[in-house]
Design an enzyme around this catalytic site. Sequence first.
Site, mmCIF file in Angstrom:
data_model
loop_
_atom_site.group_PDB
_atom_site.id
_atom_site.type_symbol
_atom_site.label_atom_id
_atom_site.label_comp_id
_atom_site.label_asym_id
_atom_site.label_seq_id
_atom_site.Cartn_x
_atom_site.Cartn_y
_atom_site.Cartn_z
ATOM 1 N N LYS A 15 -5.283 5.888 -7.596
ATOM 2 C CA LYS A 15 -4.928 7.196 -7.625
ATOM 3 C C LYS A 15 -4.981 7.529 -9.380
ATOM 4 O O LYS A 15 -5.381 8.553 -9.774
ATOM 5 C CB LYS A 15 -3.763 7.653 -7.075
ATOM 6 C CG LYS A 15 -3.905 7.519 -5.751
ATOM 7 C CD LYS A 15 -2.552 7.638 -4.888
ATOM 8 C CE LYS A 15 -2.530 7.533 -3.383
ATOM 9 N NZ LYS A 15 -1.510 7.304 -2.738
ATOM 10 N N LEU A 39 0.921 -1.282 -0.135
ATOM 11 C CA LEU A 39 -0.120 0.074 -0.016
ATOM 12 C C LEU A 39 0.867 1.204 0.113
ATOM 13 O O LEU A 39 1.863 1.180 0.602
ATOM 14 C CB LEU A 39 -0.734 -0.036 1.232
ATOM 15 C CG LEU A 39 -1.880 -1.061 1.275
ATOM 16 C CD1 LEU A 39 -2.812 -0.867 2.812
ATOM 17 C CD2 LEU A 39 -3.025 -0.794 0.107
ATOM 18 N N ASP A 40 0.331 2.368 -0.566
ATOM 19 C CA ASP A 40 1.193 3.551 -0.506
ATOM 20 C C ASP A 40 1.330 3.967 0.829
ATOM 21 O O ASP A 40 0.449 3.765 1.719
ATOM 22 C CB ASP A 40 0.326 4.566 -1.215
ATOM 23 C CG ASP A 40 0.452 4.288 -2.854
ATOM 24 O OD1 ASP A 40 1.115 3.528 -3.197
ATOM 25 O OD2 ASP A 40 -0.721 4.898 -3.504
ATOM 26 N N VAL A 41 2.060 5.016 1.246
ATOM 27 C CA VAL A 41 2.323 5.483 2.480
ATOM 28 C C VAL A 41 1.099 6.039 3.075
ATOM 29 O O VAL A 41 0.892 6.030 4.386
ATOM 30 C CB VAL A 41 3.705 6.319 2.393
ATOM 31 C CG1 VAL A 41 3.441 7.627 1.746
ATOM 32 C CG2 VAL A 41 4.124 6.571 3.889
#
Length: 230
Positions: free
Chosen positions: A186, A102-104
């Site tokens: 995104k 997962l992204d930060v």
Amino acid sequence: MRIDKYLANLWIWSRKEINKLIKEWWVFINNEICKKSEEKIKFNDEISVNWEKIIYKEFIYIALNKPQNYVSSNKDEAHYKSYKELLKDCPYANLVEIVWRLDVDTTWLLLLTNNWDLIHKLIHPNKDIFKTYYVEAKNSLSELDLKSLENWVKIDDFITKKAYIKRLWENKIELSISEWKFHQIKKMLIAVNNEVTKLHRKSIWKIELLDLAEWKWRYLSDNEIKIVIS
Ligand code: URA
């Protein structure tokens, strides 16, 4: 498996430290002192080191509720801590890897395991495993936007596969995708001239967080393991 090899695989102690722990009788197998480094252990044997319990399992499966500002890599990056920090109280922390990162700034469900064959099987592009995300967008999403996101949008040089959407509000949806591309959701929202403002992963296939609080981890149940390995 030999006890010293198993303990070394946990990457908590060096070989030298392990031999010392065994020599000084700090290691127990099923409540009996382990006096030899070459002692063999079996699946589900209870091992304790310095009174800390470890159950010998070949494969470990963990669900972690990731908060924001933790990176999905094994080392800290810039001023962000590694997700490993959240597994400090897990004896298998050094063994496991993330299946889909997962992204930060993306939160909730991370699936972790040391079953490498399974990781390769799950992430194979032909294996359509759906991951469901809660998505909040900056602006309202029209019906046409939802149709595009469900059918296909172009991100970078690639056309997305069929996705599934449940509308929750004008700008809030649950989006299920089977692919795995960098910043995929995104970029999908950018493709319909919008922007993600909040992103959580609700589930991976049939695995959910259930009542797992943010920052916490749990072992998958036997039923959940059956689902992921089937
Ligand atoms: N898609 C994204 O853009 N970010 C994630 O962390 C996961 C999916």
